[in-house]
Design a protein around this motif. Sequence first.
Motif, PDB file in Angstrom:
ATOM      1  N   PRO A   1       0.835  -1.204   0.000  1.00 40.28           N
ATOM      2  CA  PRO A   1       0.000   0.000   0.000  1.00 40.28           C
ATOM      3  C   PRO A   1       0.877   1.263   0.000  1.00 40.28           C
ATOM      4  O   PRO A   1       1.940   1.270   0.617  1.00 40.28           O
ATOM      5  CB  PRO A   1      -0.776  -0.113   1.316  1.00 40.28           C
ATOM      6  CG  PRO A   1      -0.696  -1.547   1.715  1.00 40.28           C
ATOM      7  CD  PRO A   1       0.628  -2.029   1.203  1.00 40.28           C
ATOM      8  N   THR A   2       0.401   2.275  -0.669  1.00 43.26           N
ATOM      9  CA  THR A   2       1.177   3.516  -0.788  1.00 43.26           C
ATOM     10  C   THR A   2       0.257   4.721  -0.706  1.00 43.26           C
ATOM     11  O   THR A   2      -0.960   4.604  -0.866  1.00 43.26           O
ATOM     12  CB  THR A   2       1.897   3.584  -2.159  1.00 43.26           C
ATOM     13  OG1 THR A   2       0.939   3.444  -3.203  1.00 43.26           O
ATOM     14  CG2 THR A   2       2.958   2.507  -2.284  1.00 43.26           C
ATOM     15  N   THR A   3       0.867   5.869  -0.491  1.00 40.95           N
ATOM     16  CA  THR A   3       0.099   7.116  -0.565  1.00 40.95           C
ATOM     17  C   THR A   3       0.867   8.108  -1.418  1.00 40.95           C
ATOM     18  O   THR A   3       2.096   8.077  -1.474  1.00 40.95           O
ATOM     19  CB  THR A   3      -0.228   7.662   0.835  1.00 40.95           C
ATOM     20  OG1 THR A   3      -1.197   8.698   0.723  1.00 40.95           O
ATOM     21  CG2 THR A   3       1.002   8.213   1.533  1.00 40.95           C
ATOM     22  N   VAL A   4       0.132   8.966  -2.078  1.00 38.41           N
ATOM     23  CA  VAL A   4       0.721   9.794  -3.130  1.00 38.41           C
ATOM     24  C   VAL A   4       1.449  11.024  -2.584  1.00 38.41           C
ATOM     25  O   VAL A   4       1.070  11.586  -1.563  1.00 38.41           O
ATOM     26  CB  VAL A   4      -0.390  10.217  -4.126  1.00 38.41           C
ATOM     27  CG1 VAL A   4      -1.365  11.177  -3.475  1.00 38.41           C
ATOM     28  CG2 VAL A   4       0.176  10.802  -5.403  1.00 38.41           C
TER      29      VAL A   4
ATOM     30  N   PHE B   1       4.787   7.260  -1.025  1.00 42.22           N
ATOM     31  CA  PHE B   1       5.385   6.676   0.176  1.00 42.22           C
ATOM     32  C   PHE B   1       4.700   5.363   0.494  1.00 42.22           C
ATOM     33  O   PHE B   1       3.477   5.264   0.395  1.00 42.22           O
ATOM     34  CB  PHE B   1       5.177   7.597   1.380  1.00 42.22           C
ATOM     35  CG  PHE B   1       6.306   8.546   1.651  1.00 42.22           C
ATOM     36  CD1 PHE B   1       7.329   8.210   2.520  1.00 42.22           C
ATOM     37  CD2 PHE B   1       6.342   9.782   1.025  1.00 42.22           C
ATOM     38  CE1 PHE B   1       8.370   9.093   2.768  1.00 42.22           C
ATOM     39  CE2 PHE B   1       7.387  10.676   1.271  1.00 42.22           C
ATOM     40  CZ  PHE B   1       8.417  10.330   2.145  1.00 42.22           C
ATOM     41  N   GLN B   2       5.475   4.387   0.916  1.00 44.17           N
ATOM     42  CA  GLN B   2       4.836   3.194   1.492  1.00 44.17           C
ATOM     43  C   GLN B   2       4.289   3.579   2.860  1.00 44.17           C
ATOM     44  O   GLN B   2       4.808   4.481   3.531  1.00 44.17           O
ATOM     45  CB  GLN B   2       5.819   2.034   1.586  1.00 44.17           C
ATOM     46  CG  GLN B   2       6.926   2.217   2.602  1.00 44.17           C
ATOM     47  CD  GLN B   2       7.776   0.966   2.784  1.00 44.17           C
ATOM     48  OE1 GLN B   2       8.787   0.806   2.121  1.00 44.17           O
ATOM     49  NE2 GLN B   2       7.382   0.094   3.687  1.00 44.17           N
ATOM     50  N   ILE B   3       3.213   2.918   3.255  1.00 44.07           N
ATOM     51  CA  ILE B   3       2.535   3.253   4.514  1.00 44.07           C
ATOM     52  C   ILE B   3       2.299   2.007   5.355  1.00 44.07           C
ATOM     53  O   ILE B   3       2.338   0.882   4.843  1.00 44.07           O
ATOM     54  CB  ILE B   3       1.194   3.964   4.249  1.00 44.07           C
ATOM     55  CG1 ILE B   3       0.290   3.117   3.339  1.00 44.07           C
ATOM     56  CG2 ILE B   3       1.416   5.345   3.658  1.00 44.07           C
ATOM     57  CD1 ILE B   3      -1.077   3.741   3.078  1.00 44.07           C
TER      58      ILE B   3
ATOM     59  N   GLY C   1      -0.167   0.015   8.486  1.00 47.97           N
ATOM     60  CA  GLY C   1      -1.576  -0.361   8.571  1.00 47.97           C
ATOM     61  C   GLY C   1      -2.498   0.751   9.042  1.00 47.97           C
ATOM     62  O   GLY C   1      -3.716   0.651   8.910  1.00 47.97           O
ATOM     63  N   ALA C   2      -1.922   1.821   9.592  1.00 46.64           N
ATOM     64  CA  ALA C   2      -2.743   2.963  10.011  1.00 46.64           C
ATOM     65  C   ALA C   2      -2.618   4.111   9.014  1.00 46.64           C
ATOM     66  O   ALA C   2      -3.041   5.231   9.292  1.00 46.64           O
ATOM     67  CB  ALA C   2      -2.325   3.428  11.406  1.00 46.64           C
ATOM     68  N   GLY C   3      -2.006   3.828   7.860  1.00 48.05           N
ATOM     69  CA  GLY C   3      -1.881   4.855   6.824  1.00 48.05           C
ATOM     70  C   GLY C   3      -0.725   5.816   7.055  1.00 48.05           C
ATOM     71  O   GLY C   3      -0.602   6.823   6.357  1.00 48.05           O
ATOM     72  N   ILE C   4       0.143   5.500   8.013  1.00 51.97           N
ATOM     73  CA  ILE C   4       1.257   6.390   8.346  1.00 51.97           C
ATOM     74  C   ILE C   4       2.425   6.121   7.392  1.00 51.97           C
ATOM     75  O   ILE C   4       2.859   4.980   7.231  1.00 51.97           O
ATOM     76  CB  ILE C   4       1.713   6.164   9.809  1.00 51.97           C
ATOM     77  CG1 ILE C   4       0.558   6.463  10.779  1.00 51.97           C
ATOM     78  CG2 ILE C   4       2.959   6.990  10.127  1.00 51.97           C
ATOM     79  CD1 ILE C   4       0.746   5.880  12.162  1.00 51.97           C
ATOM     80  N   ALA C   5       2.910   7.194   6.782  1.00 55.80           N
ATOM     81  CA  ALA C   5       4.011   7.046   5.823  1.00 55.80           C
ATOM     82  C   ALA C   5       5.295   6.648   6.542  1.00 55.80           C
ATOM     83  O   ALA C   5       5.573   7.108   7.648  1.00 55.80           O
ATOM     84  CB  ALA C   5       4.219   8.356   5.085  1.00 55.80           C
ATOM     85  N   PHE C   6       6.075   5.817   5.889  1.00 52.55           N
ATOM     86  CA  PHE C   6       7.378   5.403   6.411  1.00 52.55           C
ATOM     87  C   PHE C   6       8.378   6.521   6.105  1.00 52.55           C
ATOM     88  O   PHE C   6       9.058   6.521   5.090  1.00 52.55           O
ATOM     89  CB  PHE C   6       7.767   4.080   5.758  1.00 52.55           C
ATOM     90  CG  PHE C   6       9.132   3.585   6.143  1.00 52.55           C
ATOM     91  CD1 PHE C   6       9.713   3.899   7.361  1.00 52.55           C
ATOM     92  CD2 PHE C   6       9.837   2.772   5.277  1.00 52.55           C
ATOM     93  CE1 PHE C   6      10.974   3.431   7.707  1.00 52.55           C
ATOM     94  CE2 PHE C   6      11.101   2.303   5.601  1.00 52.55           C
ATOM     95  CZ  PHE C   6      11.674   2.635   6.814  1.00 52.55           C
ATOM     96  N   ALA C   7       8.432   7.488   7.033  1.00 56.85           N
ATOM     97  CA  ALA C   7       9.242   8.698   6.829  1.00 56.85           C
ATOM     98  C   ALA C   7      10.723   8.377   6.687  1.00 56.85           C
ATOM     99  O   ALA C   7      11.473   9.095   6.030  1.00 56.85           O
ATOM    100  CB  ALA C   7       9.033   9.665   7.998  1.00 56.85           C
ATOM    101  N   GLY C   8      11.158   7.276   7.285  1.00 55.25           N
ATOM    102  CA  GLY C   8      12.579   6.949   7.297  1.00 55.25           C
ATOM    103  C   GLY C   8      13.081   6.226   6.075  1.00 55.25           C
ATOM    104  O   GLY C   8      14.290   5.991   5.952  1.00 55.25           O
ATOM    105  N   GLY C   9      12.185   5.844   5.149  1.00 56.60           N
ATOM    106  CA  GLY C   9      12.709   5.095   3.999  1.00 56.60           C
ATOM    107  C   GLY C   9      11.718   4.753   2.915  1.00 56.60           C
ATOM    108  O   GLY C   9      12.046   4.008   2.005  1.00 56.60           O
ATOM    109  N   GLY C  10      10.504   5.280   2.965  1.00 52.91           N
ATOM    110  CA  GLY C  10       9.461   4.767   2.088  1.00 52.91           C
ATOM    111  C   GLY C  10       9.156   5.521   0.814  1.00 52.91           C
ATOM    112  O   GLY C  10       8.182   5.217   0.128  1.00 52.91           O
ATOM    113  N   PHE C  11       9.998   6.493   0.446  1.00 49.75           N
ATOM    114  CA  PHE C  11       9.671   7.359  -0.702  1.00 49.75           C
ATOM    115  C   PHE C  11      10.160   6.750  -2.019  1.00 49.75           C
ATOM    116  O   PHE C  11      11.239   6.170  -2.088  1.00 49.75           O
ATOM    117  CB  PHE C  11      10.357   8.712  -0.471  1.00 49.75           C
ATOM    118  CG  PHE C  11       9.979   9.827  -1.421  1.00 49.75           C
ATOM    119  CD1 PHE C  11       8.686   9.971  -1.924  1.00 49.75           C
ATOM    120  CD2 PHE C  11      10.928  10.777  -1.787  1.00 49.75           C
ATOM    121  CE1 PHE C  11       8.350  11.018  -2.776  1.00 49.75           C
ATOM    122  CE2 PHE C  11      10.604  11.838  -2.631  1.00 49.75           C
ATOM    123  CZ  PHE C  11       9.315  11.951  -3.135  1.00 49.75           C
ATOM    124  N   SER C  12       9.355   6.887  -3.058  1.00 53.14           N
ATOM    125  CA  SER C  12       9.772   6.585  -4.432  1.00 53.14           C
ATOM    126  C   SER C  12       9.503   7.812  -5.275  1.00 53.14           C
ATOM    127  O   SER C  12       8.469   8.466  -5.111  1.00 53.14           O
ATOM    128  CB  SER C  12       8.984   5.396  -5.013  1.00 53.14           C
ATOM    129  OG  SER C  12       9.439   4.178  -4.484  1.00 53.14           O
TER     130      SER C  12
END
Lengths: 433, 433
Positions: free
Chosen positions: A74-77, A297-299, A301-312
């Motif tokens: 799952p990801t968020t834009v 960003f990858q997120i 289960g609560a929709g929280i972005a992985f600030a430390g490594g999840g960006f594409s």
Amino acid sequence: MQKLLLTILILTLAIQTDVKGQEYIGFEESDPVKMGWMQGFPPPQDKIVSAIDGSFFRFPALRYSVCHMRQFMPTTVVKASKDKRYKFRVRLDNTIDGVTFMPTNSSKPMTWRESLGKNYTDGMLILHKGRIVYEKYFGELKPDGLHAAMSVSKTFSGTLGGLLVDEGLLDANKTGADYIPELAGSAFGDATIRQILDMTTGLKYSEDYSNPKAEIWAFSAAGNPFPKPASYKGPTNYYDYLKTVQKEGRHGEVFGYKTVNTDVMGWIVSRVSGKSIPELLSDRIWKPLGTHFDGYFQIDGAGIAFAGGGFSANMRDMAMFGEMVRKKGKFNKKQILPESLIEDIMNGGDREAFAKSAYSSLPGWSYRNMWWHTHNEHGAFAARGVHGQTIYIDPTAEMVIVRFSSHPEAKNAKIDPTSLPAYHAVAKYLISK
Amino acid sequence: MQKLLLTILILTLAIQTDVKGQEYIGFEESDPVKMGWMQGFPPPQDKIVSAIDGSFFRFPALRYSVCHMRQFMPTTVVKASKDKRYKFRVRLDNTIDGVTFMPTNSSKPMTWRESLGKNYTDGMLILHKGRIVYEKYFGELKPDGLHAAMSVSKTFSGTLGGLLVDEGLLDANKTGADYIPELAGSAFGDATIRQILDMTTGLKYSEDYSNPKAEIWAFSAAGNPFPKPASYKGPTNYYDYLKTVQKEGRHGEVFGYKTVNTDVMGWIVSRVSGKSIPELLSDRIWKPLGTHFDGYFQIDGAGIAFAGGGFSANMRDMAMFGEMVRKKGKFNKKQILPESLIEDIMNGGDREAFAKSAYSSLPGWSYRNMWWHTHNEHGAFAARGVHGQTIYIDPTAEMVIVRFSSHPEAKNAKIDPTSLPAYHAVAKYLISK
């Protein structure tokens, strides 16, 4: 479940133990298009890669996956600009291919072009004075594609944290608990915003994943967006995990590169600004830059972005960010970030605290607002992520390099010897031009 | 696992049994922004919606989720235009709000404006002669956002199938097994391309999910991108499931609206064209249209797009598609789809086969290339998806309507009475203008 944990673990890792002596197939042989990952309808069984069994993040399948992270989770834009998208001027200089450098701890010179294969490069872009002078795409990465930024994500989160400090929304001397009362019982409770931004917190937190009791496992399990086994009793999102991190030693003395600092900063930034990291990054940086492609960003289960490594993100879009920082916050006819913030980053962090850390392979460096500072003769500084991701800014040479990569080894200590001297050689070449 | 199955099931469902007599909170009360779904850092526990426990697809949380499907599952991109993006001319006519119609089986007239709330509308756009004359966004949907298209996705897959027939890459009289030998043992083995495109296949396949033995459950489990329990022995992707669908009755006689037809068509289209549905949709339709926003498809564990229901897209981009079809394939100064294909769609399908089906609420209709044809006095035809999604094209009124919606009931039979007469009334109003 163990496999599942491994998957997320690998995503969240910042320091990977060395796989000693392991041999990998080369750059050409591991070309993901030639290897046929996920090609065909359906793909052959042995060419299907999946987050569920962790296969998507094993080299060489990794070379496919880093260009398609959204296909696995799952990801968020992170919305790009809708209008007024920036167009780079391009003046390619293929002389750069022949620029020669001496890899660290080697007596055998190497050309720039050779270094690309050596480092399993997926994309390489060099800006000189804001113009594209070099741009290559390999394997699965295409000009309109995205690539996992890994811990380069940290630099975006840290820059946003620094921005809120600069704007007075955050006080660098206040603590984590001042902004997030839920952190009171954790190591971050009495850590200052400055210590968190510069990763000089004292944390009982290991990212050594060869140790099954390392805390990284629990962090990974908490942030895992896939279903958890019925027996799982731990935290079910990143934030709930962060509240449990315990203190070890004193804050403010030693640099300790630990991903959880970034995720705490992401939390603080979100709580204070009222926006998630992906939203704030879009509003304050990605849209004003004039980017062309939505990132994501990858997120958890609560929709929280992985600030430390999840960006594409897209490579040219990344280059816009790098160039904006090189120009002290100004880009696309706008002052996007305050000059004072960029100057603070360009001054670097606490070199003494860095020297006490485990980073003996980066002598004299420092870390500030989640940027790495080389303190070399050009004052170069960088965003860095595992498997070879970087935004490398050389102010003296007026140069910005963006590299996306899928090196078989996560650890940049394996990749730096044929990267850092190469960047510096190109910088010197550009100055001499 | 049962919850997990339910999740995917709901996504894949085409016909939902009626929840008899259930009362739902109204349009205003269920506004997802006001309800606070997934807001805050972290969101309150009772405002977190998740694919894992199926909560994301329960009304009223559904009203949030349909605008954020990528946050709940792996997806793959449908790339928008990079350049030359189309800009609609806009001439809003708010008189439309007052257009009055008589809901089906009712004696109480309703205004257009009232119908929006009644149908839990998230977005409504009306084109007249290619110009935007009406455009509203509610709740979670924003002009730059995306919305789940549900079974409107089928129309894209079917149109691409029709395109390959028109271009001679597919022979409408050949069978599924002619193109996909693996389908030989299935119901699709001896079904013709035409029968699959028009859903007149005879399938032992129930989408009645109130029946725990209905085949929809097995289809859902196969396509579920989340980890499967150790005890699971069934197919692990859509294609492997499709091979198992058995025949019941004869092909070509009765319309039977079953999602698996579309997924088989997606497979055939992909095998023949060498491109996935998302890729082909982007290359042949989405980019040529001049769309502004990347869309995406949900995918299964093998990366296969859910051709029968997995698309999310932007409303104006959808309207470009509708207008292109209305103009017999021409849009943005290009002939995007062949006129002959659109004429075939506009002629409709086999009304006799349709009349024999369960669709008594749509008398006189037919189904062709995965488009619904009303055969009303204006020759209107439509793409339709559960919970109220539609692209409704009225050639006589030179009108295209796109509606995104999150009605508590999946079944369009619940939504049509306040929609179809409303569309027709606006069409007549536009003609009379």
